[in-house]
Design a protein around this motif. Structure first.
Motif, PDB file in Angstrom:
ATOM      1  N   ASP A   1      89.155  47.941  44.560  1.00 25.23           N
ATOM      2  CA  ASP A   1      89.219  48.591  43.251  1.00 25.23           C
ATOM      3  C   ASP A   1      90.056  49.859  43.261  1.00 25.23           C
ATOM      4  OD1 ASP A   1      87.506  50.305  44.614  1.00 25.23           O
ATOM      5  OD2 ASP A   1      85.880  50.183  43.146  1.00 25.23           O
ATOM      6  N   ARG A   2      90.430  50.305  44.450  1.00 27.19           N
ATOM      7  CA  ARG A   2      91.330  51.461  44.525  1.00 27.19           C
ATOM      8  C   ARG A   2      92.740  51.094  44.079  1.00 27.19           C
ATOM      9  NH1 ARG A   2      90.595  56.005  47.100  1.00 27.19           N
ATOM     10  NH2 ARG A   2      92.507  55.853  48.381  1.00 27.19           N
ATOM     11  N   THR A   3      93.077  49.791  44.024  1.00 30.69           N
ATOM     12  CA  THR A   3      94.374  49.383  43.467  1.00 30.69           C
ATOM     13  C   THR A   3      94.450  49.687  41.979  1.00 30.69           C
ATOM     14  OG1 THR A   3      93.610  47.120  43.032  1.00 30.69           O
ATOM     15  CG2 THR A   3      94.674  47.532  45.167  1.00 30.69           C
ATOM     16  N   ALA A   4      93.293  49.827  41.326  1.00 29.81           N
ATOM     17  CA  ALA A   4      93.245  50.169  39.901  1.00 29.81           C
ATOM     18  C   ALA A   4      92.902  51.644  39.692  1.00 29.81           C
ATOM     19  CB  ALA A   4      92.235  49.288  39.178  1.00 29.81           C
ATOM     20  N   PHE A   5      92.896  52.418  40.794  1.00 30.56           N
ATOM     21  CA  PHE A   5      92.579  53.842  40.742  1.00 30.56           C
ATOM     22  C   PHE A   5      91.232  54.087  40.057  1.00 30.56           C
ATOM     23  CE2 PHE A   5      97.409  54.900  40.699  1.00 30.56           C
ATOM     24  CZ  PHE A   5      97.498  54.513  42.025  1.00 30.56           C
ATOM     25  N   THR A   6      90.273  53.226  40.364  1.00 32.10           N
ATOM     26  CA  THR A   6      88.950  53.343  39.759  1.00 32.10           C
ATOM     27  C   THR A   6      88.329  54.696  40.093  1.00 32.10           C
ATOM     28  OG1 THR A   6      88.643  50.959  39.930  1.00 32.10           O
ATOM     29  CG2 THR A   6      86.662  52.293  39.632  1.00 32.10           C
ATOM     30  N   ASP A   7      87.965  55.435  39.064  1.00 30.68           N
ATOM     31  CA  ASP A   7      87.297  56.738  39.186  1.00 30.68           C
ATOM     32  C   ASP A   7      88.151  57.799  39.884  1.00 30.68           C
ATOM     33  OD1 ASP A   7      84.966  55.774  37.927  1.00 30.68           O
ATOM     34  OD2 ASP A   7      84.180  55.013  39.822  1.00 30.68           O
ATOM     35  N   PHE A   8      89.464  57.615  39.929  1.00 33.76           N
ATOM     36  CA  PHE A   8      90.313  58.657  40.501  1.00 33.76           C
ATOM     37  C   PHE A   8      90.328  59.851  39.548  1.00 33.76           C
ATOM     38  CE2 PHE A   8      93.416  56.567  43.702  1.00 33.76           C
ATOM     39  CZ  PHE A   8      92.397  55.839  44.272  1.00 33.76           C
ATOM     40  N   LYS A   9      89.987  61.009  40.069  1.00 38.89           N
ATOM     41  CA  LYS A   9      89.948  62.219  39.245  1.00 38.89           C
ATOM     42  C   LYS A   9      90.835  63.333  39.790  1.00 38.89           C
ATOM     43  CE  LYS A   9      86.671  60.433  36.662  1.00 38.89           C
ATOM     44  NZ  LYS A   9      86.971  59.963  35.290  1.00 38.89           N
ATOM     45  N   ILE A  10      91.036  63.363  41.124  1.00 44.04           N
ATOM     46  CA  ILE A  10      91.806  64.437  41.736  1.00 44.04           C
ATOM     47  C   ILE A  10      92.879  63.834  42.647  1.00 44.04           C
ATOM     48  CG2 ILE A  10      89.924  66.112  41.617  1.00 44.04           C
ATOM     49  CD1 ILE A  10      89.362  65.529  44.575  1.00 44.04           C
ATOM     50  N   PRO A  11      93.982  64.571  42.892  1.00 43.09           N
ATOM     51  CA  PRO A  11      95.083  64.024  43.702  1.00 43.09           C
ATOM     52  C   PRO A  11      94.675  63.562  45.095  1.00 43.09           C
ATOM     53  CG  PRO A  11      95.819  65.960  42.503  1.00 43.09           C
ATOM     54  CD  PRO A  11      94.340  65.861  42.270  1.00 43.09           C
ATOM     55  N   LEU A  12      93.689  64.213  45.708  1.00 45.60           N
ATOM     56  CA  LEU A  12      93.292  63.830  47.062  1.00 45.60           C
ATOM     57  C   LEU A  12      92.800  62.389  47.140  1.00 45.60           C
ATOM     58  CD1 LEU A  12      91.426  67.046  48.315  1.00 45.60           C
ATOM     59  CD2 LEU A  12      93.664  66.202  49.050  1.00 45.60           C
ATOM     60  N   GLN A  13      92.341  61.825  46.031  1.00 44.86           N
ATOM     61  CA  GLN A  13      91.845  60.453  46.041  1.00 44.86           C
ATOM     62  C   GLN A  13      92.958  59.421  46.228  1.00 44.86           C
ATOM     63  OE1 GLN A  13      89.438  61.242  42.315  1.00 44.86           O
ATOM     64  NE2 GLN A  13      88.009  59.877  43.360  1.00 44.86           N
ATOM     65  N   PHE A  14      94.210  59.841  46.049  1.00 43.66           N
ATOM     66  CA  PHE A  14      95.316  58.914  46.244  1.00 43.66           C
ATOM     67  C   PHE A  14      95.592  58.662  47.728  1.00 43.66           C
ATOM     68  CE2 PHE A  14      96.095  60.407  41.940  1.00 43.66           C
ATOM     69  CZ  PHE A  14      96.487  59.255  41.291  1.00 43.66           C
ATOM     70  N   PHE A  15      95.180  59.563  48.584  1.00 46.61           N
ATOM     71  CA  PHE A  15      95.509  59.426  49.993  1.00 46.61           C
ATOM     72  C   PHE A  15      94.699  58.309  50.643  1.00 46.61           C
ATOM     73  CE2 PHE A  15      97.022  63.662  49.028  1.00 46.61           C
ATOM     74  CZ  PHE A  15      98.247  63.682  49.704  1.00 46.61           C
TER      75      PHE A  15
END
Length: 285
Positions: free
Chosen positions: A72-86
């Protein structure tokens, strides 16, 4: 297909051939790493595989270091801050979608690409990838019409909604669907900061300052600072679809010129890329 171009490698300038070479190198890396992915491989390991593959072939600098997103990280689920992209320790599982994203600098030329796939069958991501074809055509057509970047962004988002999907590039910093790229001065050692090459960031910052003075931005976003026609140059474009925890995107270079000829005014740098070949096969199937 509306995204097709009559450009041949022999017709491209030496400058464009340099960008085309690094973009192809990046997609070769993505396909090579994707072929090695197995259950249990983590995002961090996949990102390191990309780094190692490119470094073995002479890459010493980056616009940004490689990323990998699974599930589900391919859909950036619940991404709120830039650090979550790493990259994280999320491990790949059978049927799980993944996205590999890298932006190397090679011989002073920059590319930024996104490659979507899955470990085994994933019908949802397959459908997303098929439906991205319409976005590639729409973007090119509207850039050639010299519509404002902000208006094009809104039409891309409208198409996503009509297709039943969520716009996941909204989760990127400034909600960008694209950004300008340029040459980077070669150095023996090029430092990074927060995953981005400092040389490339300086170039983007310089573009931002120059553009601010002239009324344009190197970031293609839904905000007022992108309310201007496409600026000539090279743009790394990445429409990103999401559906119930599954994401898919492509990312590749769009060339924009000041030519009055519609076909020369904008064209995709390379039509021999994995997602474009995929659509051609679907069309003939």
């Amino acid at each position: 297909m509306a995204g097709d171009t009559k450009q041949r490698t022999t017709e491209l300038s030496a400058e464009l051939r340099g960008f085309k070479e690094v973009q192809r190198l990046s997609y070769e890396c993505a396909e090579a790493v994707a072929a090695q992915l197995r259950p249990g491989v983590t995002e961090r390991e996949a990102a390191r595989m990309q780094r190692d593959w490119l470094r073995e072939r002479g890459v010493r600098d980056w616009f940004h270091m490689p990323f990998a997103w699974f599930g589900d990280r391919t859909a950036f689920t619940d991404f709120k801050i830039p650090l979550q992209f790493f990259p994280t320790n999320r491990a790949l599982e059978p049927g799980m979608p993944f996205i590999l994203d890298m932006a190397p600098v090679y011989k002073g030329y920059t590319a930024d690409i996104g490659y979507s796939g899955s470990l085994g069958l994933n019908p949802v991501q397959d459908r997303l990838m098929s439906d991205l074809r319409a976005h590639r055509a729409l973007i090119l057509d509207q850039v050639r019409e010299r519509r404002s970047l902000r208006d094009i962004y809104e039409d891309v988002e409208r198409l996503m909604i009509n297709q039943g999907y969520a716009n996941r590039h909204r989760a990127y910093p400034f909600g960008v669907i694209a950004h300008k790229i340029d040459r980077v001065k070669e150095r023996r050692w090029s430092p990074t900061a927060f995953g981005f090459g400092t040389q490339a960031l300086k170039g983007l910052a310089s573009d931002a300052l120059h553009g601010h003075r002239e009324g344009w931005s190197p970031l293609w976003s839904p905000y007022h600072f992108s309310d201007h026609p496409p600026q000539p140059g090279l743009w790394a474009v990445e429409p990103h679809l999401g559906f119930r925890g599954t994401g898919a995107k492509f990312e590749e270079i769009l060339v924009v010129t000041d030519s009055q000829d519609p076909e020369e005014s904008a064209f995709w740098l390379d039509d021999d890329l994995p997602h474009v070949r995929r659509w051609a096969e679907e069309k003939t199937a």
